[in-house]
Design an enzyme around this catalytic site. Structure first.
Site, short mmCIF file in Angstrom:
data_model
loop_
_atom_site.label_atom_id
_atom_site.label_comp_id
_atom_site.label_asym_id
_atom_site.label_seq_id
_atom_site.Cartn_x
_atom_site.Cartn_y
_atom_site.Cartn_z
CG ASP A 65 -25.15 -93.22 -65.45
OD1 ASP A 65 -24.47 -93.19 -66.56
OD2 ASP A 65 -25.73 -91.91 -65.31
CG ASP A 110 -16.56 -92.28 -65.74
OD1 ASP A 110 -15.50 -92.35 -66.43
OD2 ASP A 110 -17.31 -91.14 -65.19
CD GLU A 126 -16.84 -90.38 -69.67
OE1 GLU A 126 -17.68 -90.81 -69.21
OE2 GLU A 126 -16.34 -89.18 -69.38
CG HIS A 151 -22.90 -85.55 -67.21
ND1 HIS A 151 -21.72 -85.78 -66.62
CD2 HIS A 151 -23.56 -86.27 -67.89
CE1 HIS A 151 -21.70 -87.31 -66.99
NE2 HIS A 151 -22.74 -87.54 -67.51
CG HIS A 179 -23.05 -90.09 -70.63
ND1 HIS A 179 -22.85 -90.46 -69.30
CD2 HIS A 179 -22.91 -90.96 -71.24
CE1 HIS A 179 -22.82 -91.57 -69.11
NE2 HIS A 179 -22.57 -92.28 -70.51
N GLY A 180 -25.16 -86.69 -71.50
CA GLY A 180 -25.69 -85.31 -71.43
C GLY A 180 -26.54 -84.71 -72.36
N GLY A 181 -27.66 -85.64 -72.71
CA GLY A 181 -28.48 -85.20 -73.86
C GLY A 181 -29.76 -84.11 -73.59
CB THR A 192 -30.80 -82.48 -66.54
OG1 THR A 192 -29.56 -83.06 -65.98
CG2 THR A 192 -31.05 -81.02 -65.92
P1 13P Z 1 -28.22 -84.96 -68.54
O1 13P Z 1 -28.68 -85.09 -67.30
O2 13P Z 1 -27.80 -83.81 -69.12
O3 13P Z 1 -29.49 -85.37 -69.55
O4 13P Z 1 -26.97 -86.17 -68.83
C1 13P Z 1 -27.33 -87.37 -68.13
C2 13P Z 1 -26.40 -88.27 -68.10
O5 13P Z 1 -25.41 -88.08 -68.95
C3 13P Z 1 -26.17 -89.43 -67.03
O6 13P Z 1 -25.09 -90.00 -67.13
#
Ligand code: 13P
Length: 292
Positions: free
Chosen positions: A81, A103, A133, A186, A215-217, A240
């Site tokens: 990642d 990235d 990305e 994120h 990303h950033g689910g 997270t």
């Molecule tokens: P979150 O921690 O916001 O879910 O995002 C994780 C992420 O996108 C890792 O690349």
């Protein structure tokens, strides 16, 4: 079983679901996340982010991840990642990862394209799936994660992916996954998350041969995640909300204990909570109502 992300994405596209892509920076997360994927019966990727390297070096993380992935009953891609430099990525490839994110989104488009093509020339023949990305993922992690600065979240549209740039990027590189920015963050959101679904659909229509990643689910309401899946998102990074889930319960357990608390006990409790949260997230990614 160890799997090829490109093949997993084909199935996700055919059956309208998303591959969850979850960071597993310790053995507790690793065991819990894989057990959850087996429970929900869905393929996943397990991730080692380059910026997690000073927490757990890749030389330790990836062999462990590969071992667990191979023994799993569901298909799993072992993934880098946010790989930020070629040296790190090539080290990961030598260790046996099956997919990588390179990235270079901080570079101008032409340089981003050139760098990603350079990687594809080096590893494409090995069957390693590549994610890149275009646009910027704003960052608001709970801790100062490994020196990353927090982003200004007052106007997320400044980070959006330009649809034309996404189209040019996909046409010129042929990457397996393009991660785009359309309102996700994120880490933690300020206010109610509001994914820009029309922008996602515009990008999807311009990039018909590429799987789109988000990303950033964490923190995005589940109905918005499912709308994003139905509008073309095929890979969802999530960390997270899973990683912070055990802390309140562990704090309560420690505070209420009469005496010393064993670490193995805390670890077991944490594993159960990570498992439960991951099962919940994976059911959302499986998108079963939309698939029926
Ligand atoms: P979150 O921690 O916001 O879910 O995002 C994780 C992420 O996108 C890792 O690349």
């Amino acid at each position: 079983m160890l799997a090829n992300l490109a093949e997993l994405l084909q199935d996700a596209k055919k059956n309208n679901y998303a591959i969850a892509s979850i960071n597993t920076p310790n053995q507790i997360s690793l065991r819990a996340v894989i057990a959850a994927a087996e429970e929900v019966n869905i393929p996943i990727t397990i991730n080692h982010a380059q910026n997690e390297d000073d927490h757990i070096p890749i030389e330790i993380a990836v062999p462990l991840m590969l071992d667990y992935a191979k023994k799993s009953t569901v298909p799993i891609s072992v993934h880098v990642d946010h790989g930020l430099d070629m040296k790190h990525i090539m080290k990961a490839v030598r260790l046996g990862v099956t997919s990588v994110m390179y990235d270079c989104s901080n570079l101008p488009l032409e340089e981003n394209i050139a760098e990603v093509k350079r990687l594809m020339d080096l590893v494409g023949h090995l069957g390693i799936a590549i994610e890149a990305e275009v646009g910027t993922m704003p960052n608001n992690m709970p801790d100062e994660v490994h020196g990353q600065e927090r982003s200004d979240l007052s106007d997320l549209s400044v980070y959006y992916t330009d649809p034309k740039e996404a189209q040019i990027f996909c046409e010129q590189t042929g990457v397996d996954v393009l991660t785009i920015s359309f309102g996700s963050v994120h880490g933690m959101y300020e206010g109610e998350p509001n994914l820009n679904i029309p922008l996602l659909e515009q990008i999807r229509d311009l990039t018909p041969n590429t799987s789109l990643g988000m990303h950033g689910g964490s923190g995005v309401p589940y109905d918005q995640i499912q709308k994003a899946i139905s509008s073309g998102i095929r890979k969802i990074n999530y960390f997270t909300a899973i990683d912070t889930a055990p802390a309140p319960h562990l704090a309560k357990l420690i505070n209420e204990a009469d005496g010393p608390v064993n670490f193995w006990k805390l670890a077991d409790e944490a594993m159960e909570i990570i498992y439960e949260k991951t099962v919940e997230v994976l059911r959302v990614c499986k998108n079963e109502a939309a698939r029926a």
